[in-house]
Design a protein around this motif. Sequence first.
Motif, PDB file in Angstrom:
ATOM      1  N   THR A 183       0.669  -1.282  -0.085  1.00  0.00           N
ATOM      2  CA  THR A 183       0.127  -0.088  -0.014  1.00  0.00           C
ATOM      3  C   THR A 183       0.827   1.197   0.206  1.00  0.00           C
ATOM      4  OG1 THR A 183      -0.313  -0.080   2.340  1.00  0.00           O
ATOM      5  CG2 THR A 183      -1.867  -1.109   1.122  1.00  0.00           C
ATOM      6  N   PHE A 184       1.994   1.340   0.934  1.00  0.00           N
ATOM      7  CA  PHE A 184       2.936   2.528   1.045  1.00  0.00           C
ATOM      8  C   PHE A 184       3.563   2.553  -0.546  1.00  0.00           C
ATOM      9  CE2 PHE A 184       6.845   4.469   1.728  1.00  0.00           C
ATOM     10  CZ  PHE A 184       6.317   5.592   2.718  1.00  0.00           C
ATOM     11  N   THR A 185       3.934   1.668  -0.989  1.00  0.00           N
ATOM     12  CA  THR A 185       4.870   1.855  -2.313  1.00  0.00           C
ATOM     13  C   THR A 185       3.973   2.384  -3.541  1.00  0.00           C
ATOM     14  OG1 THR A 185       6.296   0.035  -1.601  1.00  0.00           O
ATOM     15  CG2 THR A 185       6.109   0.664  -3.832  1.00  0.00           C
ATOM     16  N   SER A 186       2.778   1.593  -3.322  1.00  0.00           N
ATOM     17  CA  SER A 186       1.608   2.026  -4.327  1.00  0.00           C
ATOM     18  C   SER A 186       1.317   3.656  -4.298  1.00  0.00           C
ATOM     19  CB  SER A 186       0.260   1.421  -4.196  1.00  0.00           C
ATOM     20  OG  SER A 186       0.600  -0.136  -4.621  1.00  0.00           O
ATOM     21  N   ALA A 187       1.276   3.842  -3.215  1.00  0.00           N
ATOM     22  CA  ALA A 187       0.624   5.588  -2.770  1.00  0.00           C
ATOM     23  C   ALA A 187       1.937   6.481  -3.235  1.00  0.00           C
ATOM     24  CB  ALA A 187       0.337   5.453  -1.338  1.00  0.00           C
TER      25      ALA A 187
ATOM     26  N   ALA B  56      -6.752  -0.791   3.994  1.00  0.00           N
ATOM     27  CA  ALA B  56      -7.081   0.246   3.277  1.00  0.00           C
ATOM     28  C   ALA B  56      -6.572   1.703   3.858  1.00  0.00           C
ATOM     29  CB  ALA B  56      -8.706   0.277   3.244  1.00  0.00           C
ATOM     30  N   ASN B  57      -6.645   1.777   5.163  1.00  0.00           N
ATOM     31  CA  ASN B  57      -6.193   2.985   5.678  1.00  0.00           C
ATOM     32  C   ASN B  57      -4.626   3.235   5.649  1.00  0.00           C
ATOM     33  OD1 ASN B  57      -8.845   3.817   6.673  1.00  0.00           O
ATOM     34  ND2 ASN B  57      -8.754   2.850   8.549  1.00  0.00           N
TER      35      ASN B  57
ATOM     36  N   MET C 104      -6.673   0.199  14.769  1.00  0.00           N
ATOM     37  CA  MET C 104      -7.581  -0.561  13.807  1.00  0.00           C
ATOM     38  C   MET C 104      -7.181  -1.912  13.390  1.00  0.00           C
ATOM     39  SD  MET C 104      -7.076   2.596  11.072  1.00  0.00           S
ATOM     40  CE  MET C 104      -7.747   4.247  11.385  1.00  0.00           C
ATOM     41  N   ILE C 105      -5.798  -2.399  13.681  1.00  0.00           N
ATOM     42  CA  ILE C 105      -5.392  -3.576  13.531  1.00  0.00           C
ATOM     43  C   ILE C 105      -5.792  -4.401  14.622  1.00  0.00           C
ATOM     44  CG2 ILE C 105      -3.462  -5.100  13.408  1.00  0.00           C
ATOM     45  CD1 ILE C 105      -1.826  -2.880  12.151  1.00  0.00           C
TER      46      ILE C 105
END
Length: 213
Positions: A86-90, A168-169, A190-191
Amino acid sequence: MKRNIKDIIIYLIKSILAGIMIAIGGTIYLSLDNKIIGSIFFAIGLFMICTRGLNLFTGKIGYIFENNLKYTLEVIITLIGNFIGTFTSAYILRYTRIYTSINIKAENICNIKLNDTLLSIFILSIFCGILMYLAVNGYKENKDSGKYLSIFLCVIVFILCSFEHSIANMYYFSIANLWSSNTFLYLFIMILGNTIGGVFIPLSNKLNNKLNN
């Protein structure tokens, strides 16, 4: 030893790919103004994860008490891989023309989350965990079109109800570039909530079976 390392690398890659799928779903959601339509198309992320056999934390945590310590390690690897994906995609999307528009929307979404109370976030995360277990378990157990319906319905419901999905967050926080010690605290809650929600139905079923025997 080499076999174990190879297995871990493969598992990590499948977890990173799952994070990328969630990022794609999140990007679709951020790109659309209509929340209902956005929630429908967001579900493409979980659909691809289930159909391609990828590893998503919220899809695997519900089975942790049914497996051994090796599975627990796999869940931890999954969480790490999901974050990387997720971090890399963002980060990559920052260099595209769509970044400005999705960044603004992500900031608004994240500020709402980070200005909420930890108790509220925790409760909303539990309900999301329940729905994610139902989605993945429904996909596994159903043999007809119901397996796909369970994915889309559960994802649509968790988004429209504003329940909190930790993976997602991770993507939304990354797109909004709002990482801080406070953000990590909220993500931890959240986790934790997703974990409790994920194991709620399996443990309830075990308790029910014991009471009936």
